[in-house]
Design a protein around this motif. Structure first.
Motif, PDB file in Angstrom:
ATOM      1  N   PHE A  14       0.877  -1.171   0.000  1.00 38.21           N
ATOM      2  CA  PHE A  14       0.000   0.000   0.000  1.00 38.21           C
ATOM      3  C   PHE A  14       0.914   1.221   0.000  1.00 38.21           C
ATOM      4  CE2 PHE A  14      -2.553   3.326   2.063  1.00 38.21           C
ATOM      5  CZ  PHE A  14      -3.716   3.261   1.299  1.00 38.21           C
ATOM      6  N   THR A  15       0.960   1.922  -1.121  1.00 33.87           N
ATOM      7  CA  THR A  15       1.933   2.990  -1.320  1.00 33.87           C
ATOM      8  C   THR A  15       1.378   4.367  -0.970  1.00 33.87           C
ATOM      9  OG1 THR A  15       1.267   3.293  -3.634  1.00 33.87           O
ATOM     10  CG2 THR A  15       2.973   1.636  -3.187  1.00 33.87           C
ATOM     11  N   LYS A  16       2.273   5.363  -0.961  1.00 33.63           N
ATOM     12  CA  LYS A  16       1.870   6.735  -0.675  1.00 33.63           C
ATOM     13  C   LYS A  16       0.873   7.243  -1.712  1.00 33.63           C
ATOM     14  CE  LYS A  16       6.178   8.118   1.613  1.00 33.63           C
ATOM     15  NZ  LYS A  16       7.374   9.001   1.536  1.00 33.63           N
ATOM     16  N   GLU A  17       1.066   6.841  -2.987  1.00 32.29           N
ATOM     17  CA  GLU A  17       0.144   7.251  -4.039  1.00 32.29           C
ATOM     18  C   GLU A  17      -1.252   6.682  -3.798  1.00 32.29           C
ATOM     19  OE1 GLU A  17       4.211   7.652  -5.179  1.00 32.29           O
ATOM     20  OE2 GLU A  17       3.113   5.849  -4.556  1.00 32.29           O
ATOM     21  N   MET A  18      -1.318   5.475  -3.281  1.00 35.16           N
ATOM     22  CA  MET A  18      -2.599   4.831  -2.994  1.00 35.16           C
ATOM     23  C   MET A  18      -3.363   5.567  -1.902  1.00 35.16           C
ATOM     24  SD  MET A  18      -1.647   0.785  -3.134  1.00 35.16           S
ATOM     25  CE  MET A  18      -1.304  -0.066  -4.682  1.00 35.16           C
ATOM     26  N   LYS A  19      -2.645   6.135  -0.955  1.00 37.59           N
ATOM     27  CA  LYS A  19      -3.296   6.865   0.139  1.00 37.59           C
ATOM     28  C   LYS A  19      -4.187   7.981  -0.415  1.00 37.59           C
ATOM     29  CE  LYS A  19      -2.440   9.708   4.225  1.00 37.59           C
ATOM     30  NZ  LYS A  19      -1.448  10.348   5.122  1.00 37.59           N
ATOM     31  N   GLU A  20      -3.753   8.600  -1.494  1.00 35.51           N
ATOM     32  CA  GLU A  20      -4.510   9.702  -2.080  1.00 35.51           C
ATOM     33  C   GLU A  20      -5.747   9.212  -2.829  1.00 35.51           C
ATOM     34  OE1 GLU A  20      -3.618  12.816  -1.470  1.00 35.51           O
ATOM     35  OE2 GLU A  20      -1.905  12.076  -0.311  1.00 35.51           O
ATOM     36  N   GLU A  21      -5.658   8.043  -3.446  1.00 33.10           N
ATOM     37  CA  GLU A  21      -6.708   7.588  -4.358  1.00 33.10           C
ATOM     38  C   GLU A  21      -7.624   6.503  -3.795  1.00 33.10           C
ATOM     39  OE1 GLU A  21      -4.774   6.181  -7.870  1.00 33.10           O
ATOM     40  OE2 GLU A  21      -3.728   8.063  -8.272  1.00 33.10           O
ATOM     41  N   TYR A  22      -7.126   5.717  -2.859  1.00 31.64           N
ATOM     42  CA  TYR A  22      -7.823   4.489  -2.469  1.00 31.64           C
ATOM     43  C   TYR A  22      -8.793   4.683  -1.303  1.00 31.64           C
ATOM     44  CZ  TYR A  22      -5.179   1.193  -5.389  1.00 31.64           C
ATOM     45  OH  TYR A  22      -4.666   0.478  -6.446  1.00 31.64           O
ATOM     46  N   THR A  23      -9.857   3.896  -1.327  1.00 28.33           N
ATOM     47  CA  THR A  23     -10.773   3.778  -0.195  1.00 28.33           C
ATOM     48  C   THR A  23     -10.372   2.540   0.596  1.00 28.33           C
ATOM     49  OG1 THR A  23     -12.613   4.804  -1.382  1.00 28.33           O
ATOM     50  CG2 THR A  23     -13.176   3.395   0.495  1.00 28.33           C
ATOM     51  N   ILE A  24     -10.253   2.684   1.912  1.00 31.13           N
ATOM     52  CA  ILE A  24      -9.868   1.564   2.774  1.00 31.13           C
ATOM     53  C   ILE A  24     -11.109   1.016   3.467  1.00 31.13           C
ATOM     54  CG2 ILE A  24      -8.470   0.835   4.746  1.00 31.13           C
ATOM     55  CD1 ILE A  24      -6.557   3.133   4.108  1.00 31.13           C
ATOM     56  N   LEU A  25     -11.364  -0.267   3.314  1.00 31.19           N
ATOM     57  CA  LEU A  25     -12.501  -0.914   3.967  1.00 31.19           C
ATOM     58  C   LEU A  25     -12.048  -1.527   5.289  1.00 31.19           C
ATOM     59  CD1 LEU A  25     -14.188  -2.774   0.954  1.00 31.19           C
ATOM     60  CD2 LEU A  25     -14.475  -0.403   1.700  1.00 31.19           C
ATOM     61  N   LEU A  26     -12.842  -1.288   6.327  1.00 31.59           N
ATOM     62  CA  LEU A  26     -12.567  -1.854   7.652  1.00 31.59           C
ATOM     63  C   LEU A  26     -13.700  -2.810   8.026  1.00 31.59           C
ATOM     64  CD1 LEU A  26     -11.594   1.343   9.701  1.00 31.59           C
ATOM     65  CD2 LEU A  26     -10.066  -0.201   8.500  1.00 31.59           C
ATOM     66  N   PRO A  27     -13.391  -3.964   8.620  1.00 27.20           N
ATOM     67  CA  PRO A  27     -14.456  -4.868   9.080  1.00 27.20           C
ATOM     68  C   PRO A  27     -15.069  -4.344  10.368  1.00 27.20           C
ATOM     69  CG  PRO A  27     -12.330  -5.771   9.690  1.00 27.20           C
ATOM     70  CD  PRO A  27     -12.053  -4.513   8.911  1.00 27.20           C
ATOM     71  N   MET A  28     -16.340  -4.611  10.578  1.00 29.12           N
ATOM     72  CA  MET A  28     -17.006  -4.181  11.806  1.00 29.12           C
ATOM     73  C   MET A  28     -16.746  -5.186  12.925  1.00 29.12           C
ATOM     74  SD  MET A  28     -18.829  -2.228  13.629  1.00 29.12           S
ATOM     75  CE  MET A  28     -19.735  -1.052  12.644  1.00 29.12           C
TER      76      MET A  28
END
Length: 444
Positions: A14-28
């Motif tokens: 998971f790169t620095k560029e991904m931080k800007e573009e990506y949505t991170i899913l978290l489990p409940m």
């Protein structure tokens, strides 16, 4: 679009560029806590979505991509992730997943590897997985924990524990149904704004906010009536997750119970304290011991703030970690630390001591540490506390919900009889009031 990069082992980073573009899913897992914690990541610039999907189909998705001998929590978490990716709601080329790793010997530390294998099998090999851990197990240039972030996360856990504890103390007795749930929602939103604004994690701020939460809860009108007091313990996921335990907390509430669920901060302190116990048992780096001890002492300070606020506004305070730890002396050793380890036994002893003799021990089928320190310790707990009324419930894809609830109802039937006997005993001991007319004073 960010370029996919891999480390020497072939792990997708998971790169620095991904931080800007990506949505991170978290489990409940724990609804109150996680709705607060996700906003810490938002404050640091991450786009985060907390998955709140439920239903038996999630387990079926998990079974399709993970072997059925795997722990039930892994089936559910992986099933929830893959179902989300298959739903069409997210751009799978700009989505990442986050999962925790404790770094211990429990199979939970390997969920992340099972998840990556499942993603490849499901056709989502381009989706990176982020490890959230305090042990330095995996590193990504686009995500890393810092001391300020850890402080905010610790504050979030403390607020979650406070809201959960007060909600469980007030909800069964509230005169206007829904008052407590409304306050939880209001404070979750307030804390979202406070943490997102870069506040609410310093000691003075935490103490003040905890006081404000307790004060608000003290204003809810309640009517105390005799209730069955039930504690919930077990493997951390099925203990807190309504998906994992078939909405156990709500079921007990509907059965007329007051629920007590030990907080998440105790588990975090247990995991940190284990490193100190490792040093005592096996030796190691003294410098690391000092750093870890400071972190544990910091969490103890926060815990004491919760206790202070609850006492100040007339609530039953949470049990402090050190006291829970002291209860297992002579029962199980501190070296028993896989999974929930000795803490699970300690929480049962803590609940019985505080008047919650009726306990549901939630355990994923096949979870060896949980069976040893949970179900395996029931006999010893009953030898120390004859009134302990404990039922161990297995959770897995093949366990019918009606069977689980029927076993819990049998435990509650015993609890109701005991409550009835207590009320009869109190009634029999009531003093008889004799009215005597005062003698008139003579004017002579």
């Amino acid at each position: 679009m960010a370029k996919l990069m891999y480390d020497k082992t072939g792990r997708l980073l998971f790169t620095k560029e991904m931080k800007e573009e990506y949505t991170i899913l978290l489990p409940m897992m724990a609804k109150i806590h996680f709705n607060i914690l996700k906003n810490v990541f938002v404050h640091y610039g991450y786009k985060v979505v907390l998955l709140e999907t439920e239903g038996p189909e999630i387990a079926q998705v998990g079974l399709k991509y993970v072997h059925n001998d795997t722990c039930y929590p892994a089936l559910l978490v992986i099933g929830q992730f893959i179902q989300a990716l298959q739903s069409g709601k997210y751009d799978v080329n700009k989505t990442a997943l986050m999962i925790t790793q404790t770094g211990g010997g429990c199979r939970a530390s390997n969920y992340i590897h099972l998840l990556r294998k499942a993603l490849v099998k499901a056709g989502f090999e381009q989706v990176p997985v982020i490890s959230l851990n305090l042990s330095g197990l995996e590193k990504n240039s686009g995500f890393h924990l810092t001391i300020p972030m850890i402080r905010r996360l610790a504050a979030g856990l403390i607020y979650g524990d406070m809201l959960m504890s007060l909600d469980n103390q007030v909800k069964p007795y509230e005169i206007t149904k829904g008052d407590s749930a409304k306050l939880v929602a209001e404070w979750t939103q307030k804390l979202t704004e406070i943490l997102a604004g870069g506040h609410g994690f310093r000691r003075k701020e935490i103490a003040q906010i905890l006081d404000e939460i307790a004060e608000d809860y003290s204003k809810i009108k309640i009517k105390k009536t005799p209730k069955i007091k039930v504690g919930i313990v077990g493997e951390i996921y099925v203990k807190y997750s309504s998906l994992g335990n078939n909405n156990l907390e709500q079921f007990l509430y509907e059965q007329g119970c007051e629920v007590n669920m030990p907080g998440m901060m105790g588990f975090m302190m247990f995991k940190i304290d284990n490193r100190l116990e490792d040093y005592k048992l096996y030796g190691g780096s003294k410098a690391k011991y000092i750093v870890v001890e400071k972190l544990l002492n910091y969490l103890k300070e926060l815990e004491q703030m919760v206790v202070n606020s609850q006492i100040k506004y007339g609530f039953t305070p949470i049990t402090k970690y050190e006291h829970t730890k002291s209860l297992v002396k002579g029962v199980v050793g501190y070296g028993s630390k896989m999974g929930e380890g000795w803490l699970l036994t300690g929480e049962m002893l803590e609940l019985v001591e505080s008047g919650f003799e009726n306990i549901v021990c939630t355990q994923p089928f096949g979870c060896l540490p949980n069976h040893i320190n949970g179900k395996g310790m029931i006999r010893q707990i009953k030898q120390k506390h004859s009134k302990a009324n404990i039922v161990a419930i297995d959770y897995d894809p093949g366990a019918p919900r009606v069977n689980q609830e029927n076993r819990i109802k049998l435990m509650l039937a015993v609890a109701r009889e005991e409550l009835k006997n207590k009320q009869s005993a109190v009634s029999d001991k009531k003093p008889v009031t004799v009215k005597v007319k005062a003698a008139a004073k003579s004017e002579d």
